[in-house]
Design an enzyme around this catalytic site. Structure first.
Site, PDB file in Angstrom:
ATOM      1  N   ASP A   1       0.862  -1.186   0.000  1.00 16.06           N
ATOM      2  CA  ASP A   1       0.000   0.000   0.000  1.00 16.06           C
ATOM      3  C   ASP A   1       0.897   1.233   0.000  1.00 16.06           C
ATOM      4  O   ASP A   1       2.139   1.124   0.087  1.00 16.06           O
ATOM      5  CB  ASP A   1      -0.930  -0.004   1.241  1.00 16.06           C
ATOM      6  CG  ASP A   1      -2.252   0.737   1.006  1.00 16.06           C
ATOM      7  OD1 ASP A   1      -2.204   1.947   0.705  1.00 16.06           O
ATOM      8  OD2 ASP A   1      -3.313   0.114   1.110  1.00 16.06           O
TER       9      ASP A   1
ATOM     10  N   ASP B   1       3.464   1.453  -4.403  1.00 16.24           N
ATOM     11  CA  ASP B   1       2.601   2.284  -5.244  1.00 16.24           C
ATOM     12  C   ASP B   1       2.388   1.482  -6.526  1.00 16.24           C
ATOM     13  O   ASP B   1       3.329   1.271  -7.305  1.00 16.24           O
ATOM     14  CB  ASP B   1       3.299   3.613  -5.529  1.00 16.24           C
ATOM     15  CG  ASP B   1       2.544   4.448  -6.570  1.00 16.24           C
ATOM     16  OD1 ASP B   1       1.518   3.978  -7.112  1.00 16.24           O
ATOM     17  OD2 ASP B   1       3.003   5.577  -6.846  1.00 16.24           O
TER      18      ASP B   1
ATOM     19  N   ASN C   1      -6.015  -5.220  -5.630  1.00 20.31           N
ATOM     20  CA  ASN C   1      -7.175  -4.592  -4.984  1.00 20.31           C
ATOM     21  C   ASN C   1      -7.087  -3.068  -4.940  1.00 20.31           C
ATOM     22  O   ASN C   1      -8.112  -2.394  -4.869  1.00 20.31           O
ATOM     23  CB  ASN C   1      -7.300  -5.152  -3.551  1.00 20.31           C
ATOM     24  CG  ASN C   1      -8.169  -4.280  -2.670  1.00 20.31           C
ATOM     25  OD1 ASN C   1      -9.393  -4.319  -2.748  1.00 20.31           O
ATOM     26  ND2 ASN C   1      -7.545  -3.446  -1.836  1.00 20.31           N
TER      27      ASN C   1
ATOM     28  N   TYR D   1     -13.341   6.326 -13.495  1.00 21.84           N
ATOM     29  CA  TYR D   1     -13.354   5.093 -12.685  1.00 21.84           C
ATOM     30  C   TYR D   1     -13.992   3.946 -13.458  1.00 21.84           C
ATOM     31  O   TYR D   1     -13.432   2.841 -13.550  1.00 21.84           O
ATOM     32  CB  TYR D   1     -14.142   5.385 -11.405  1.00 21.84           C
ATOM     33  CG  TYR D   1     -14.212   4.254 -10.417  1.00 21.84           C
ATOM     34  CD1 TYR D   1     -13.169   4.013  -9.519  1.00 21.84           C
ATOM     35  CD2 TYR D   1     -15.339   3.429 -10.341  1.00 21.84           C
ATOM     36  CE1 TYR D   1     -13.251   2.989  -8.599  1.00 21.84           C
ATOM     37  CE2 TYR D   1     -15.426   2.409  -9.417  1.00 21.84           C
ATOM     38  CZ  TYR D   1     -14.378   2.194  -8.545  1.00 21.84           C
ATOM     39  OH  TYR D   1     -14.457   1.172  -7.629  1.00 21.84           O
TER      40      TYR D   1
HETATM   41  P1  NAD Z   1     -10.388   2.059   0.237  1.00 22.39           P
HETATM   42  O1  NAD Z   1     -10.230   3.448  -0.262  1.00 22.39           O
HETATM   43  O2  NAD Z   1     -10.751   1.833   1.650  1.00 22.39           O
HETATM   44  O3  NAD Z   1      -9.066   1.197  -0.045  1.00 22.39           O
HETATM   45  C1  NAD Z   1      -8.277   1.378  -1.168  1.00 22.39           C
HETATM   46  C2  NAD Z   1      -6.839   1.100  -0.796  1.00 22.39           C
HETATM   47  O4  NAD Z   1      -6.030   1.276  -1.972  1.00 22.39           O
HETATM   48  C3  NAD Z   1      -6.314   2.061   0.283  1.00 22.39           C
HETATM   49  O5  NAD Z   1      -5.639   1.346   1.287  1.00 22.39           O
HETATM   50  C4  NAD Z   1      -5.389   2.954  -0.500  1.00 22.39           C
HETATM   51  O6  NAD Z   1      -4.334   3.512   0.260  1.00 22.39           O
HETATM   52  C5  NAD Z   1      -4.879   2.005  -1.567  1.00 22.39           C
HETATM   53  N1  NAD Z   1      -4.268   2.708  -2.680  1.00 22.39           N
HETATM   54  C6  NAD Z   1      -4.685   3.846  -3.311  1.00 22.39           C
HETATM   55  N2  NAD Z   1      -3.794   4.216  -4.245  1.00 22.39           N
HETATM   56  C7  NAD Z   1      -2.794   3.291  -4.233  1.00 22.39           C
HETATM   57  C8  NAD Z   1      -1.593   3.122  -4.967  1.00 22.39           C
HETATM   58  N3  NAD Z   1      -1.224   4.001  -5.908  1.00 22.39           N
HETATM   59  N4  NAD Z   1      -0.819   2.045  -4.688  1.00 22.39           N
HETATM   60  C9  NAD Z   1      -1.175   1.167  -3.719  1.00 22.39           C
HETATM   61  N5  NAD Z   1      -2.289   1.283  -2.972  1.00 22.39           N
HETATM   62  C10 NAD Z   1      -3.084   2.338  -3.240  1.00 22.39           C
HETATM   63  O7  NAD Z   1     -11.460   1.417  -0.745  1.00 22.39           O
HETATM   64  P2  NAD Z   1     -12.072  -0.061  -0.896  1.00 22.39           P
HETATM   65  O8  NAD Z   1     -13.532   0.095  -0.972  1.00 22.39           O
HETATM   66  O9  NAD Z   1     -11.480  -0.988   0.087  1.00 22.39           O
HETATM   67  O10 NAD Z   1     -11.564  -0.409  -2.378  1.00 22.39           O
HETATM   68  C11 NAD Z   1     -10.861  -1.585  -2.694  1.00 22.39           C
HETATM   69  C12 NAD Z   1     -11.090  -1.906  -4.164  1.00 22.39           C
HETATM   70  O11 NAD Z   1     -12.469  -2.225  -4.374  1.00 22.39           O
HETATM   71  C13 NAD Z   1     -10.782  -0.765  -5.132  1.00 22.39           C
HETATM   72  O12 NAD Z   1     -10.174  -1.265  -6.300  1.00 22.39           O
HETATM   73  C14 NAD Z   1     -12.149  -0.210  -5.447  1.00 22.39           C
HETATM   74  O13 NAD Z   1     -12.162   0.451  -6.695  1.00 22.39           O
HETATM   75  C15 NAD Z   1     -12.970  -1.471  -5.448  1.00 22.39           C
HETATM   76  N6  NAD Z   1     -14.408  -1.260  -5.267  1.00 22.39           N
HETATM   77  C16 NAD Z   1     -14.888  -0.678  -4.136  1.00 22.39           C
HETATM   78  C17 NAD Z   1     -16.267  -0.498  -4.000  1.00 22.39           C
HETATM   79  C18 NAD Z   1     -16.878   0.136  -2.767  1.00 22.39           C
HETATM   80  O14 NAD Z   1     -18.081   0.423  -2.772  1.00 22.39           O
HETATM   81  N7  NAD Z   1     -16.143   0.343  -1.693  1.00 22.39           N
HETATM   82  C19 NAD Z   1     -17.117  -0.901  -5.025  1.00 22.39           C
HETATM   83  C20 NAD Z   1     -16.589  -1.491  -6.163  1.00 22.39           C
HETATM   84  C21 NAD Z   1     -15.219  -1.670  -6.266  1.00 22.39           C
END
Ligand code: NAD
Length: 261
Positions: free
Chosen positions: A37, A60, A87, A152
Site C-alpha cells: 500500500d 505504489d 485490490n 473510474y
Molecule cells: P479504500 O479506499 O478503503 O481502499 C483502497 C486502498 O487502496 C487504500 O488502502 C489505498 O491507500 C490504496 N491505494 C490507493 N492508491 C494506491 C496506490 N497508488 N498504490 C497502492 N495502494 C493504493 O477502498 P475499498 O472500498 O477498500 O476499495 C478496494 C477496491 O475495491 C478498489 O479497487 C475499489 O475500486 C474497489 N471497489 C470498491 C467499491 C466500494 O463500494 N467500496 C465498489 C466497487 C469496487
C-alpha cells in the site's frame, strides 16, 4: 487445515477496507500475506497485528520499480509468490466533460496501469512456483455505466478486459485469473466522511443506508468481509480450480435489473 495453507499472496491496497479484510482472511486461512500500500503506517500496523505470517511493503501500484521491490521482498520473506490480489483503487467523482486530464490519468494510473503492472510483475513468479491465482478488482461499474464516475468506470471495464486476456495467456502456466465486481461496499471509498474528522460520518452512513435500502434488492451495502470471502473462493484451489477469465458480481442484486418501487 486452512484453504490457503502453503500459499504466498500479495494483496495491494491492503492497508484498509476490502484489501485489509482480504489480508486478514487469507492469513486466517493459512496463507502468508504481503500487504502492499501507500499508507505505510496503517499497512505496518496490520502486518504487526498479523504477526510472522505477514509483511508490509510500500507499493505504489503505478510504479514498476515498486512492483519489482515488492516481489523481491515477498520472495525473500517467504521463498515464492503464488497469489496476487490486485485490490488497490481510487475513485473520483466528476462529470466527464469537466474531468481534468490529470484527474482522468491519475485514476487510470492506479486502477488500470496498477493492475497491468501487477500481472506483469507477479505472473512469471507464480508460474515459477508451479501455478496459482490472480484476482483483480473491478466493480459493478466495470460492467455497466454510472453517471459522474467516468474515469473510474472506464478503468474498471479495462480491468475486466485485462482479466480475460491474462486468463487466456497465463492458463498454460497454471495461473487462473478472475475479477471481482463489487457493488456498494461499506468502506472509506463509498463513505469518504469516515476519513474526514470534520464530517459527521454517522449521519453520512445513515444517508447511504437509506439510499441502499431503496436501490439494492438486498437492502444494504456489502461488507469488506463479504468481498474477501469471494476473493478467497477465487484464490482457493479446492473451491475454484476450474474457473478462470470471469468477472464475479457481488452487489446485493443491484445489477440484476429494475427493482419494484
Ligand atoms: P479504500 O479506499 O478503503 O481502499 C483502497 C486502498 O487502496 C487504500 O488502502 C489505498 O491507500 C490504496 N491505494 C490507493 N492508491 C494506491 C496506490 N497508488 N498504490 C497502492 N495502494 C493504493 O477502498 P475499498 O472500498 O477498500 O476499495 C478496494 C477496491 O475495491 C478498489 O479497487 C475499489 O475500486 C474497489 N471497489 C470498491 C467499491 C466500494 O463500494 N467500496 C465498489 C466497487 C469496487
Amino acid at each position: 487445515m486452512g484453504k490457503l495453507d502453503g500459499r504466498v499472496v500479495i494483496v495491494t491496497g491492503g492497508a484498509r477496507g476490502q484489501g485489509e479484510a482480504e489480508a486478514r482472511l487469507f492469513a486466517a486461512e493459512g496463507a502468508r500475506v504481503v500487504v502492499g500500500d501507500v499508507l505505510d503506517d496503517q499497512g505496518e500496523a496490520l502486518a504487526d497485528d498479523l504477526g510472522e505470517r505477514a509483511r508490509y511493503v510500500h507499493l505504489d501500484v503505478g510504479s514498476e520499480d515498486d512492483w519489482r521491490a515488492a516481489v523481491a521482498a515477498a520472495r525473500d520473506a517467504f521463498g515464492k509468490v503464488d497469489g496476487l490480489v490486485n485490490n488497490a483503487g481510487i475513485l473520483r467523482f466528476n462529470e466527464l466533460v469537466k474531468t481534468p486530464l490529470e484527474e482522468f490519468e491519475e485514476v487510470v494510473r492506479v486502477n488500470q496501469t496498477g493492475a497491468f503492472l501487477g500481472i506483469k510483475a507477479v505472473a512469471p513468479h507464480i508460474g515459477d512456483a508451479g501455478g496459482g491465482t490472480i484476482v483483480n478488482t473491478s466493480s459493478y461499474t466495470g460492467l455497466t455505466g454510472m453517471a459522474y464516475v467516468g474515469a473510474y468506470s472506464a478503468t474498471k471495464h479495462a480491468v475486466v478486459g485485462l482479466t480475460r486476456v491474462a486468463a487466456l495467456e497465463l492458463a498454460p502456466r497454471g495461473i487462473r485469473v478472475n475479477a471481482i465486481c463489487p457493488g456498494a461496499v461499506d468502506t472509506a471509498m463509498s463513505n469518504p466522511a469516515r476519513l474526514d474528522p470534520a464530517a459527521d460520518a454517522e449521519a453520512a452512513a445513515r444517508g447511504l443506508d437509506a439510499l441502499y435500502r431503496k436501490l439494492v434488492p438486498l437492502g444494504r451495502a456489502g461488507t469488506p468481509e463479504e468481498v474477501a470471502r469471494l476473493a478467497l473462493f477465487l484464490t482457493a484451489e479446492e473451491d475454484s480450480a476450474y474457473i478462470t477469465g470471469q468477472p464475479f458480481v457481488i452487489d446485493g442484486g443491484w445489477l440484476a435489473g429494475v427493482a419494484p418501487i
